[in-house]
Design an enzyme around this catalytic site. Structure first.
Site, PDB file in Angstrom:
ATOM      1  N   LYS A   1       0.872  -1.190   0.000  1.00  0.00           N
ATOM      2  CA  LYS A   1       0.000   0.000   0.000  1.00  0.00           C
ATOM      3  C   LYS A   1       0.900   1.228   0.000  1.00  0.00           C
ATOM      4  O   LYS A   1       1.866   1.304   0.766  1.00  0.00           O
ATOM      5  CB  LYS A   1      -0.920  -0.010   1.216  1.00  0.00           C
ATOM      6  CG  LYS A   1      -1.884   1.176   1.209  1.00  0.00           C
ATOM      7  CD  LYS A   1      -3.127   0.904   2.036  1.00  0.00           C
ATOM      8  CE  LYS A   1      -2.877   1.132   3.511  1.00  0.00           C
ATOM      9  NZ  LYS A   1      -4.105   0.936   4.288  1.00  0.00           N
TER      10      LYS A   1
ATOM     11  N   ARG B   1     -10.817  -3.428   6.100  1.00  0.00           N
ATOM     12  CA  ARG B   1      -9.878  -4.289   6.842  1.00  0.00           C
ATOM     13  C   ARG B   1      -9.657  -3.787   8.261  1.00  0.00           C
ATOM     14  O   ARG B   1      -9.449  -4.559   9.192  1.00  0.00           O
ATOM     15  CB  ARG B   1      -8.578  -4.529   6.071  1.00  0.00           C
ATOM     16  CG  ARG B   1      -7.672  -3.334   5.734  1.00  0.00           C
ATOM     17  CD  ARG B   1      -6.938  -2.778   6.935  1.00  0.00           C
ATOM     18  NE  ARG B   1      -5.662  -2.204   6.611  1.00  0.00           N
ATOM     19  CZ  ARG B   1      -5.084  -1.220   7.292  1.00  0.00           C
ATOM     20  NH1 ARG B   1      -5.709  -0.641   8.324  1.00  0.00           N
ATOM     21  NH2 ARG B   1      -3.891  -0.799   6.955  1.00  0.00           N
TER      22      ARG B   1
ATOM     23  N   GLN C   1     -14.843   5.359   9.865  1.00  0.00           N
ATOM     24  CA  GLN C   1     -14.513   4.129  10.585  1.00  0.00           C
ATOM     25  C   GLN C   1     -15.665   3.688  11.491  1.00  0.00           C
ATOM     26  O   GLN C   1     -15.885   2.495  11.682  1.00  0.00           O
ATOM     27  CB  GLN C   1     -13.224   4.307  11.393  1.00  0.00           C
ATOM     28  CG  GLN C   1     -11.967   4.170  10.558  1.00  0.00           C
ATOM     29  CD  GLN C   1     -11.896   2.813   9.883  1.00  0.00           C
ATOM     30  OE1 GLN C   1     -12.407   1.805  10.374  1.00  0.00           O
ATOM     31  NE2 GLN C   1     -11.268   2.764   8.724  1.00  0.00           N
TER      32      GLN C   1
ATOM     33  N   VAL D   1     -17.640  14.657  18.774  1.00  0.00           N
ATOM     34  CA  VAL D   1     -17.448  16.034  19.238  1.00  0.00           C
ATOM     35  C   VAL D   1     -18.326  16.974  18.416  1.00  0.00           C
ATOM     36  O   VAL D   1     -18.720  18.044  18.893  1.00  0.00           O
ATOM     37  CB  VAL D   1     -15.938  16.399  19.183  1.00  0.00           C
ATOM     38  CG1 VAL D   1     -15.452  16.583  17.752  1.00  0.00           C
ATOM     39  CG2 VAL D   1     -15.608  17.592  20.029  1.00  0.00           C
ATOM     40  N   ARG D   2     -18.676  16.567  17.186  1.00  0.00           N
ATOM     41  CA  ARG D   2     -19.633  17.326  16.361  1.00  0.00           C
ATOM     42  C   ARG D   2     -20.985  16.609  16.463  1.00  0.00           C
ATOM     43  O   ARG D   2     -21.170  15.546  15.851  1.00  0.00           O
ATOM     44  CB  ARG D   2     -19.184  17.355  14.892  1.00  0.00           C
ATOM     45  CG  ARG D   2     -17.878  18.126  14.657  1.00  0.00           C
ATOM     46  CD  ARG D   2     -17.480  18.109  13.189  1.00  0.00           C
ATOM     47  NE  ARG D   2     -17.340  16.761  12.672  1.00  0.00           N
ATOM     48  CZ  ARG D   2     -18.004  16.259  11.638  1.00  0.00           C
ATOM     49  NH1 ARG D   2     -18.873  16.995  10.985  1.00  0.00           N
ATOM     50  NH2 ARG D   2     -17.797  15.019  11.241  1.00  0.00           N
TER      51      ARG D   2
ATOM     52  N   ASP E   1      -3.038   6.081  15.117  1.00  0.00           N
ATOM     53  CA  ASP E   1      -2.264   5.289  14.163  1.00  0.00           C
ATOM     54  C   ASP E   1      -1.047   6.067  13.661  1.00  0.00           C
ATOM     55  O   ASP E   1      -0.522   5.809  12.593  1.00  0.00           O
ATOM     56  CB  ASP E   1      -3.151   4.847  12.983  1.00  0.00           C
ATOM     57  CG  ASP E   1      -3.754   6.041  12.250  1.00  0.00           C
ATOM     58  OD1 ASP E   1      -3.590   7.185  12.726  1.00  0.00           O
ATOM     59  OD2 ASP E   1      -4.369   5.835  11.196  1.00  0.00           O
TER      60      ASP E   1
ATOM     61  N   SER F   1      -4.912  -0.922  17.747  1.00  0.00           N
ATOM     62  CA  SER F   1      -4.848  -1.154  16.297  1.00  0.00           C
ATOM     63  C   SER F   1      -4.063  -0.035  15.617  1.00  0.00           C
ATOM     64  O   SER F   1      -4.370   1.141  15.806  1.00  0.00           O
ATOM     65  CB  SER F   1      -6.272  -1.177  15.746  1.00  0.00           C
ATOM     66  OG  SER F   1      -6.279  -1.044  14.350  1.00  0.00           O
TER      67      SER F   1
END
Ligand SMILES: NC(=O)c1ccc[n+]([C@@H]2O[C@H](COP(=O)([O-])OP(=O)(O)OC[C@H]3O[C@@H](n4cnc5c(N)ncnc54)[C@H](O)[C@@H]3O)[C@@H](O)[C@H]2O)c1
Length: 320
Positions: free
Chosen positions: A65, A108, A136, A158-159, A217, A288
């Site tokens: 990727k 994934r 997500q 938060v929104r 991440d 993750s």
């Protein structure tokens, strides 16, 4: 010979959550048993952003990727993150396909969290809390619904308008927009924000909760108060990536959590080399960061389906 060019539109029709969960689970098992390869991500900085190269190989499939993060892209009318997957024949090296990576990444990532929940959450789990109501969150609801019978879903963003839109998007589920603290009163919680300071307080976490910490991440990102990690059984997708860029990256840098406190990798648990949840009271956290083996496993699924169906754009790329 030809190379398939699979667009984001094509991918939307080729991806199926249950199938992705199956191949990603197998890729974790292969990684833990030495049958898959995944060199470290390579980062390349440029003036207005960065690029990451993520190569990986699972049995019978190899790919990479190539993905960017350009935070100012909205000024150009472009997404912040774009990516492609180069998918090659492991036997000859022939480039079999070039495909858009956005949907594969979305599927994934959510599939991986659902696999972590399958091994780490209490088996009778029926409620899901989502912190963040973006892309997500949509995928995590679908991946968990593929494994668990969900009676209640609570979402916080938060929104508030994002949480309300999320509720409207899923009339088939019992989804409520709540506070972050209320969302934490769920059997399984997924944190899915780009936060760089904790959004989940340790005092909100009930015994027996399983948390998938997905938003962090990259270095500097963090969603959970470190106290949560210290009382939890912490499982990571990959030890090196988690310490560098996962939920534990900031606590490790600040001396609030030690690498040695990591209980296991998800692959070790899937392969049966380490136990998952010990009892109904323990809090479990899955950190993750996103692995190249997940992308390659999903790319293979998509490639094989596209070849079988036929009718997709292909070119004689290398003139061989
Ligand atoms: N671990 C992985 O493999 C992996 C893969 C893909 C994306 N991610 C990360 O997951 C996160 C979410 O990705 P996405 O594609 O859903 O993004 P998105 O932009 O679609 O959604 C993020 C949502 O979080 C909300 N949000 C921001 N700060 C918040 C806060 N402090 N509290 C509550 N809500 C907040 C935003 O309003 C937005 O609705 C990002 O940080 C992304 O980098 C991780």
């Amino acid at each position: 010979m030809d190379t398939l060019l699979l667009t984001s539109n094509d991918l939307a029709g080729l991806l199926d959550m249950k199938e992705v969960i199956g191949v990603v689970e197998q890729s974790f098992k292969d990684y833990a048993t030495g049958k898959a390869q995944m060199p470290s991500k390579v980062y390349l900085r440029v003036e207005k952003g960065d690029f990451r190269a993520m190569p990986g190989a699972v049995p019978g499939a190899v790919g990479m990727k190539w993905v960017n993060v350009h935070p100012l892209n909205r000024n150009l009318g472009l997404p912040t993150v774009m990516g492609i997957i180069l998918y090659s024949d492991p036997h000859s090296g022939y480039p079999l396909a070039i495909m858009d990576a956005a949907d594969i990444t979305a599927y994934r990532t959510a599939a991986t969290s659902a696999i972590a929940s399958k091994y780490l959450a209490r088996p009778e789990s029926r409620s899901l809390g989502l912190i963040g109501a973006g892309r997500q969150a949509h995928m995590h609801l679908l991946s968990h619904a593929a494994i668990f019978t969900l009676d209640a879903v609570k979402v916080y963003d938060v929104r508030p308008e994002a949480a309300e839109a999320f509720v409207r998007h899923f009339p088939q589920f019992n989804v409520k927009s709540t506070s972050a603290e209320e969302a934490l009163a769920s059997d399984i919680v997924c944190t899915l924000t780009p936060a760089t300071a904790p959004v989940v307080k340790a005092s909100w976490v009930k015994p027996g909760t399983h948390i998938n910490a997905v938003g962090a991440d990259a270095p500097g990102k963090e969603e959970l108060e470190p106290g949560i990690l210290n009382r939890a059984r912490v499982v990571v997708d990959d030890v090196a990536q988690a310490c560098h860029a996962g939920e534990i990256n900031m606590p490790v840098r600040q001396g609030l959590f030690r690498k040695e406190q990591i209980w296991a990798s998800l692959g070790e648990i899937v392969a049966g080399a380490r136990p998952g949840r010990p009892d109904a009271q323990t809090v479990t956290v899955f950190d993750s960061t996103g692995l190249a083996i997940e992308d390659v496993a999903a790319a293979r699924l998509v490639y094989e389906k596209a070849r079988k169906r036929g009718g997709y754009l292909s070119v004689d790329l290398i003139g061989a």
